[in-house]
Design a protein around this motif. Structure first.
Motif: not given
Length: 397
Positions: A311-319, A321-331
């Motif tokens: 993957h590339f780009g920015q990854e967001y996961t649920p929190s 409140a809403t979506w939150k940024f995650r500083n890792t990528r789905a492997s």
């Protein structure tokens, strides 16, 4: 390829046209149609003026578009109208070729002013055998000499891209979606000599052009496209990434690159290898926003046994409140059948209350587009059918 054009009606404008009829039959159209009026009247302006940053309201709108991308043009136009883009013109294109395992859909949505354009790709239906075979066609192909990509997904993209390319070029020049669709149909019907072709009479007779009864002046000219968004769920998300990559290799569409405000994908599988990811990550990775819901198995595919994808780009996961940024990528998973079997077991587990707390690494149930939509809206069940502003309170308004 099948093309369909539809318009998301503006209920406010409709009431003006229906006043005389309402007085004649004593019908209060204004109160009736009030239920279909979207309250978020500033959404188009907000998205047009977006500075390429992640936007929660954009995610809410585009997750809705990705969910309704599995339907027809009229449904898409109506639902996007409710989300805050009234009088949108939606052109849907469907490509089907069983021998090539192709059965894909794309919707090009244009705001009434013409400044906002959304291209939304349809994903994989679990009941569609051809689409499942397309996903399983993991033999890789080169992407215009820039890395390698999933062969099945790439073929689906190549089939849809010519029609989308025409629509984008028309929007860039300031023409309406439905008008460009009509011109495209005319060209494919063999009208090679446009000098002797009565365009006004043709558009008046062409039912795909809203407003044609007025000579079609309003549906021909629009403001030029200022903001473009690409989106899709599952396979549709992968097609959106390929579309963004194609724009950055196509000199004809070079003016559109700076107008690309965001690529919002939901449950998107990996598209290409490390070369593909690094090359296009440097070009639009800051505008690629990938959403991964909990243990959704699809972002971990295709498996490593068929090639090294990333993957590339920015990854967001649920929190909360809403979506939150995650500083890792789905492997990337090693074995696809193993991951899918675990995902199916997780779905079965979720149907049994006393097993609900058992944790599994992958889930097919988490891939449901409704999970992505409701997380984006942070809403109650059923809000996916209603106007955006009633379903999507955000901290920044």
């Amino acid at each position: 390829m099948e093309f369909t054009c539809a318009r998301g009606p503006d209920a406010k404008g409709s009431t003006e046209h229906l006043k005389g009829l309402g007085r004649q039959f004593e019908i209060d159209f204004e109160n009736i149609l009030q239920c279909e009026i979207a309250s978020d009247t500033e959404l188009v302006e907000r998205l047009v003026n977006n500075t390429r940053r992640y936007d929660q309201k954009a995610a809410a709108l585009l997750s809705a578009a990705s969910t309704w991308a599995y339907s027809d043009a009229d449904t898409m136009a109506r639902m996007i109208c409710l989300r805050g883009i009234p009088n949108n013109e939606t052109v849907s294109m469907h490509l089907e070729n069983d021998a090539l395992f192709l059965d894909t859909t794309a919707h090009v949505i244009q705001s009434q002013c013409g400044e906002l354009v959304i291209v939304c790709f349809g994903g994989t239906l679990p009941t569609n055998t051809i689409q499942l075979l397309l996903d399983a066609s993991v033999k890789t192909d080169p992407f215009f000499s820039t890395g390698i990509v999933h062969g099945g997904i790439f073929r689906a993209f190549l089939g849809l891209w010519p029609g989308i390319r025409v629509q984008l070029k028309g929007a860039l020049l300031g023409y309406s979606n439905c008008f460009i669709n009509a011109i495209n149909e005319i060209s494919h019907r063999g009208y090679t000599d446009l000098k002797t072709f009565d365009l006004k009479r043709s558009t008046m007779e062409n039912s795909t052009l809203p407003g044609a009864e007025d000579g079609c002046p309003a549906t021909v000219g629009r403001a030029k496209m200022k903001a473009l968004y690409l989106t899709g769920h599952s396979l549709g998300g992968a097609l959106a990434v390929l579309a963004a990559a194609a724009m950055h290799t196509d000199p004809v569409l070079a003016p559109i690159r700076d107008r690309l405000c965001g690529v919002y994908t939901f449950g998107q599988p990996m598209v290409g290898d490390e070369v593909f990811a690094k090359t296009f990550g440097s070009m639009f990775g800051d505008r690629l926003f990938r959403h991964v819901y909990r243990n959704d198995v699809v972002p971990h595919l295709p498996p490593r046994t068929v090639g090294w994808f990333t993957h590339f780009g920015q990854e967001y996961t649920p929190s909360l409140a809403t979506w939150k940024f995650r500083n890792t990528r789905a492997s990337q998973t090693w074995f696809g059948l193993y991951a899918l079997a675990i995902g199916a077991a997780a779905w079965i587990k979720d149907q049994v209350p006393f097993l609900s707390k058992v944790s599994l690494p992958y889930s097919l149930g988490d891939h449901n587009p409704l999970n992505y939509l409701r997380t984006s809206l942070q809403s109650f069940p059923g809000a996916e059918f209603g106007p955006l502003s009633r379903a999507c309170p955000t901290p920044d308004g």
